[in-house]
Design a protein around this motif. Structure first.
Motif, short mmCIF file in Angstrom:
data_model
loop_
_atom_site.label_atom_id
_atom_site.label_comp_id
_atom_site.label_asym_id
_atom_site.label_seq_id
_atom_site.Cartn_x
_atom_site.Cartn_y
_atom_site.Cartn_z
N UNK A 4 0.86 -1.05 -0.16
CA UNK A 4 -0.20 0.05 -0.06
C UNK A 4 0.96 1.25 -0.11
N UNK A 5 1.81 1.19 -0.35
CA UNK A 5 2.95 2.35 -0.47
C UNK A 5 3.59 2.38 -1.71
N UNK A 6 3.08 3.41 -2.68
CA UNK A 6 3.60 3.54 -3.85
C UNK A 6 5.29 3.73 -4.07
N UNK A 7 5.80 3.04 -5.20
CA UNK A 7 7.23 3.10 -5.11
C UNK A 7 7.62 4.55 -5.37
N UNK A 8 6.80 5.23 -6.06
CA UNK A 8 7.13 6.64 -6.42
C UNK A 8 6.02 7.58 -6.49
N UNK A 9 5.99 8.69 -5.67
CA UNK A 9 4.72 9.31 -5.32
C UNK A 9 4.24 10.10 -6.73
N UNK A 10 4.95 10.03 -7.67
CA UNK A 10 4.46 10.36 -9.08
C UNK A 10 3.73 9.38 -9.86
N UNK A 11 3.43 8.44 -9.44
CA UNK A 11 2.91 7.40 -10.17
C UNK A 11 1.33 7.34 -10.10
N UNK A 53 -9.20 10.07 -16.99
CA UNK A 53 -8.37 10.81 -15.89
C UNK A 53 -7.24 9.81 -15.49
N UNK A 54 -6.49 10.25 -14.70
CA UNK A 54 -5.38 9.81 -14.14
C UNK A 54 -5.18 10.14 -12.44
N UNK A 55 -5.15 9.13 -11.62
CA UNK A 55 -5.34 9.64 -10.28
C UNK A 55 -3.99 9.14 -9.39
N UNK A 56 -3.74 10.03 -8.41
CA UNK A 56 -2.39 9.36 -7.83
C UNK A 56 -2.57 7.81 -7.27
N UNK A 57 -1.67 7.08 -7.40
CA UNK A 57 -1.61 5.57 -7.16
C UNK A 57 -1.67 5.78 -5.56
N UNK A 116 6.68 2.28 -11.40
CA UNK A 116 5.48 1.86 -11.10
C UNK A 116 5.46 0.24 -10.85
N UNK A 117 6.56 -0.02 -10.97
CA UNK A 117 6.67 -1.88 -10.96
C UNK A 117 6.53 -2.73 -12.06
N UNK A 174 8.88 -6.27 1.78
CA UNK A 174 9.87 -6.53 0.93
C UNK A 174 9.05 -5.89 -0.50
N UNK A 175 9.92 -5.76 -1.47
CA UNK A 175 9.26 -5.05 -2.76
C UNK A 175 8.34 -6.12 -3.56
#
Length: 183
Positions: A4-11, A53-57, A116-117, A174-175
């Motif tokens: 539940x934690x995005x790898x990157x806040x811009x995703x 539209x796109x929304x913050x992951x 994004x993974x 882990x990731x």
């Protein structure tokens, strides 16, 4: 990195994905579940999501976490399982192996803006393969997603079984999670 934690806040996540899960998949459970998912999104600032539209992951992940906590984690497994049926999905193939490879294509098409993974599939035997899930979504969601895709393309007499076989797990911070898929 925790689940539940995005790898990157811009995703960002495509609105069509949000709508498919909230309206289509959650709607299959019950109207009350669907309404709770809509409320979880609204709490995170997503009201009336638009398909293009796109929304913050991270916002989407926060809503996902609320849904898991309030409606029980097994809901995530069932949501993942339904995703290939309700979401826009590449489907120009007809084998389990190709279907499992398509998970990453669908994921890449519905996420953008930074790290994004991914989902990486490798067939290891005639009816066996391994998939690495490197993303911030919950393990139960990915297990359901993998099972749903494999079942969609497996023969009617096949028994689809998924086993977590990796040395790392997102539940433990882990990731990645690694699953062996049998069909």
């Amino acid at each position: 990195m925790a689940t539940y934690e995005a790898f990157d806040q811009g995703v960002e996540v495509k609105g069509q994905t949000v709508l498919s899960i909230v309206e289509e998949a959650m709607g299959r459970f019950s109207e009350a579940y669907q309404e709770r998912a809509i409320q979880a999104l609204a709490t995170e600032g997503i009201t009336d999501p638009e398909p293009d539209e796109w929304y913050p992951q991270q916002t989407w992940l926060n809503a996902f976490e609320t849904i898991a906590e309030e409606l029980q984690p097994h809901v995530l497994d069932r949501l993942g399982e339904q995703l290939p049926e309700v979401a826009m999905w590449p489907n120009d193939f007809d084998t389990v192996s190709q279907g499992l490879q398509s998970i990453d294509n669908a994921y890449q098409q519905n996420h953008r803006g930074g790290e994004i993974g991914y989902y990486e599939f490798e067939q290891t035997d005639n009816r066996t393969g391994e998939i690495i899930c490197y993303n911030p979504y919950p393990c139960l969601f990915d297990r359901g997603l993998i099972r749903g895709v494999a079942r969609q393309y497996a023969s009617v007499d096949a028994f689809v079984f998924i086993e977590e076989t990796g040395k790392t797990c997102r539940r433990e911070g882990d990731d990645t999670c690694v699953y062996t898929v049998y069909w």
